[in-house]
Design a protein around this motif. Structure first.
Motif, PDB file in Angstrom:
ATOM      1  N   LEU A 157       0.824  -1.212   0.000  1.00  0.00           N
ATOM      2  CA  LEU A 157       0.000   0.000   0.000  1.00  0.00           C
ATOM      3  C   LEU A 157       0.858   1.263   0.000  1.00  0.00           C
ATOM      4  O   LEU A 157       0.643   2.175  -0.820  1.00  0.00           O
ATOM      5  N   ILE A 158       1.844   1.344   0.882  1.00  0.00           N
ATOM      6  CA  ILE A 158       2.617   2.583   0.984  1.00  0.00           C
ATOM      7  C   ILE A 158       3.600   2.731  -0.181  1.00  0.00           C
ATOM      8  O   ILE A 158       3.940   3.848  -0.560  1.00  0.00           O
ATOM      9  N   GLY A 192       1.287  13.666   1.051  1.00  0.00           N
ATOM     10  CA  GLY A 192       2.646  13.685   0.522  1.00  0.00           C
ATOM     11  C   GLY A 192       2.746  14.436  -0.795  1.00  0.00           C
ATOM     12  O   GLY A 192       3.751  15.098  -1.063  1.00  0.00           O
ATOM     13  N   VAL A 193       1.701  14.342  -1.617  1.00  0.00           N
ATOM     14  CA  VAL A 193       1.698  15.052  -2.896  1.00  0.00           C
ATOM     15  C   VAL A 193       1.842  16.558  -2.669  1.00  0.00           C
ATOM     16  O   VAL A 193       2.634  17.243  -3.339  1.00  0.00           O
ATOM     17  N   GLY A 194       1.088  17.088  -1.700  1.00  0.00           N
ATOM     18  CA  GLY A 194       1.162  18.519  -1.406  1.00  0.00           C
ATOM     19  C   GLY A 194       2.547  18.940  -0.939  1.00  0.00           C
ATOM     20  O   GLY A 194       3.087  19.959  -1.382  1.00  0.00           O
ATOM     21  N   GLN A 195       3.131  18.137  -0.041  1.00  0.00           N
ATOM     22  CA  GLN A 195       4.471  18.476   0.474  1.00  0.00           C
ATOM     23  C   GLN A 195       5.517  18.428  -0.629  1.00  0.00           C
ATOM     24  O   GLN A 195       6.341  19.356  -0.773  1.00  0.00           O
ATOM     25  N   LEU A 213       9.136  10.102   4.482  1.00  0.00           N
ATOM     26  CA  LEU A 213       7.695   9.924   4.299  1.00  0.00           C
ATOM     27  C   LEU A 213       7.344   8.449   4.160  1.00  0.00           C
ATOM     28  O   LEU A 213       6.358   7.981   4.724  1.00  0.00           O
ATOM     29  N   TYR A 214       8.168   7.717   3.417  1.00  0.00           N
ATOM     30  CA  TYR A 214       7.913   6.284   3.216  1.00  0.00           C
ATOM     31  C   TYR A 214       7.931   5.544   4.561  1.00  0.00           C
ATOM     32  O   TYR A 214       7.045   4.738   4.848  1.00  0.00           O
ATOM     33  N   ALA A 215       8.938   5.830   5.364  1.00  0.00           N
ATOM     34  CA  ALA A 215       9.032   5.149   6.654  1.00  0.00           C
ATOM     35  C   ALA A 215       7.885   5.550   7.583  1.00  0.00           C
ATOM     36  O   ALA A 215       7.325   4.713   8.295  1.00  0.00           O
ATOM     37  N   SER A 216       7.511   6.826   7.579  1.00  0.00           N
ATOM     38  CA  SER A 216       6.452   7.283   8.486  1.00  0.00           C
ATOM     39  C   SER A 216       5.088   6.693   8.111  1.00  0.00           C
ATOM     40  O   SER A 216       4.239   6.484   8.982  1.00  0.00           O
TER      41      SER A 216
END
Length: 343
Positions: free
Chosen positions: A103-104, A216-219, A270-273
Motif C-alpha cells: 500500500l505505501i 505527501g503530494v502537497g508536500q 515519508l515512506y518510513a512514516s
C-alpha cells in the motif's frame, strides 16, 4: 574519513537508536494500566488462572529481567506471543507487513508521479495561474485528513460511480485462485499467472493508495517548486540555456537533478512514516495491514505485539535513513566529497 566509514558510523548510530527505542517502548508497554493476562483470558477467568498465565508470561519478574529475556528472543527472531491472535508476533508481522508495504509503496509512487511534475510546472510558471492552482491543491491535500479523503473517494468513486471497490485487497472470486508466495498480491497474482486477478488487485489498491498519497503530494509539490526556483537561477543553468540546449533538457536533466536532493530526503522519511500512519486508511478500506494490527494491539494491551510493531517501524526508519544517505551520495557527489574533506 571515507564515505563508507561515514555510512558505517550512521548505521552504528541507528543501532543505538533502536536499542533506546526498545527500552522505551518495552517499559511503556509493561506499565500500561490493566493486566495483560486478565485481558487475554477474559472476565470469566479465575484469579488462579490469571496468576498462572502471568507466571508463564514472566510478568511477575522484575522489568529488567523481562527486558533481557525479550531482547534475547529478539536476536533470534522470537518476539513473543500475541495475546489477541494467540500466534507468534513474528508470524503476525510476516502476514500483515506485505499488505502495508504494498500500500505505501504504491502510495509513494503516486506521490512521485503526481507531486514532482506538478512542482516543476509550478516553478516554471512562478506566480502564474498554474502556480496558484498548485498552491491551492497543496493546501487542500495537506490540510484535509487522509481518512476523510478516503471516505470521500469511497462515496464518489465507489458508491456513486461504482468505478472502484471500497474494501479489501482482492475480490473473493480471485482470492482462491492466487497462491500466497510473497504476501504482495501484485507479485503473487503474476507468479500465479492470473492476469485478471492482477488487474483486480490494482483495482482494489488504487483508491486507498491515492488517498494515502494526498498529503505527501502537497508536500513534495511545494518542496520541488521551491528547490527548482532556487536552482534555476544559478549561473550554470543560464549557461546551458545560452548554449542553446532545449528547455526540457535543462529542466529535467540539469535543474531537477540538483533540486531533487531535499525532495529525496523527504520522500525517504515519508515512506518510513507511512508504515505507522497508514492505520486510518487501512481502517477505512478494511485493509489487512500492519498499521491496523498495531492499533488493535494497543487497544487490547497486547504488549508483545505493540513492541514488535514498534520495533519493525523503527527498523524501517533506520534502514530508510541509511538508504537515503547512500542515494544522496550517488545523486550529488558533492555531498560525499564534503564529508570526506571535512574529516
Amino acid at each position: 574519513m571515507k564515505y563508507w566509514q561515514y555510512l558505517v558510523r550512521r548505521l552504528a548510530g541507528g543501532v543505538v537508536s533502536l536499542l533506546g527505542l526498545s527500552i522505551i517502548i518495552f517499559v511503556i508497554s509493561r506499565i500500561l494500566p490493566g493486566n495483560p493476562a486478565r485481558m487475554a483470558l477474559g472476565a470469566l477467568a479465575s484469579e488462579k488462572q490469571v496468576a498462572e498465565l502471568s507466571r508463564e508470561m514472566g510478568l511477575n519478574q522484575p522489568i529488567w529481567e523481562q527486558y533481557v529475556q525479550y531482547m534475547s528472543g529478539l536476536l533470534t527472531g522470537n518476539l513473543g506471543q500475541s495475546l489477541e491472535t494467540k500466534r507468534a508476533v513474528t508470524t503476525d508481522i510476516v502476514q500483515y507487513l506485505p499488505a502495508t508495504l504494498e500500500l505505501i509503496t504504491v502510495s509513494i509512487l503516486f506521490t512521485i508521479v503526481i507531486g514532482i511534475p506538478l512542482g516543476v510546472v509550478a516553478a516554471q510558471n512562478k506566480d502564474g495561474v498554474v502556480d496558484h492552482g498548485s498552491r491551492f491543491l497543496a493546501f487542500f491535500s495537506v490540510s484535509i485528513p487522509g481518512f476523510f479523503i478516503g471516505i470521500l473517494f469511497q462515496v464518489v468513486f465507489g458508491y456513486l460511480f461504482q468505478w472502484f471497490p471500497i474494501t479489501g485487497r482482492i475480490s473473493n472470486e480471485y482470492a482462491s485462485e492466487v497462491t500466497s508466495t510473497t504476501g504482495f498480491l501484485l507479485i503473487d497474482t503474476l507468479l500465479s499467472g492470473n492476469l485478471l486477478a492482477h488487474i483486480n488487485a490494482w483495482h482494489h489498491l488504487f483508491l486507498p493508495a491515492l488517498a494515502l498519497s494526498m498529503a505527501g503530494v502537497g508536500q513534495i509539490m511545494r518542496l520541488t517548486r521551491s528547490s527548482m526556483i532556487d536552482v534555476q537561477d544559478q549561473d550554470y543553468v543560464e549557461a546551458e540555456r545560452g548554449y542553446g540546449l532545449p528547455d526540457w533538457l535543462v529542466t529535467y536533466k540539469y535543474t531537477l537533478k540538483n533540486a531533487f536532493i531535499p525532495t529525496l530526503t523527504v520522500l525517504g522519511l515519508l515512506y518510513a512514516s507511512l508504515l505507522g500512519n497508514a492505520f486510518l486508511i487501512e481502517l477505512v478500506f478494511s485493509w489487512p495491514g500492519l498499521a491496523r494490527y498495531g492499533v488493535t494491539a494497543v487497544m487490547n494491551n497486547d504488549f508483545n505485539a505493540v513492541v514488535g510493531v514498534t520495533m519493525t517501524i523503527g527498523v524501517a526508519f533506520v534502514g530508510m535513513n541509511l538508504l537515503i544517505d547512500v542515494l544522496l551520495g550517488r545523486v550529488d557527489p558533492r555531498i560525499r566529497l564534503r564529508i570526506e574533506e571535512a574529516t
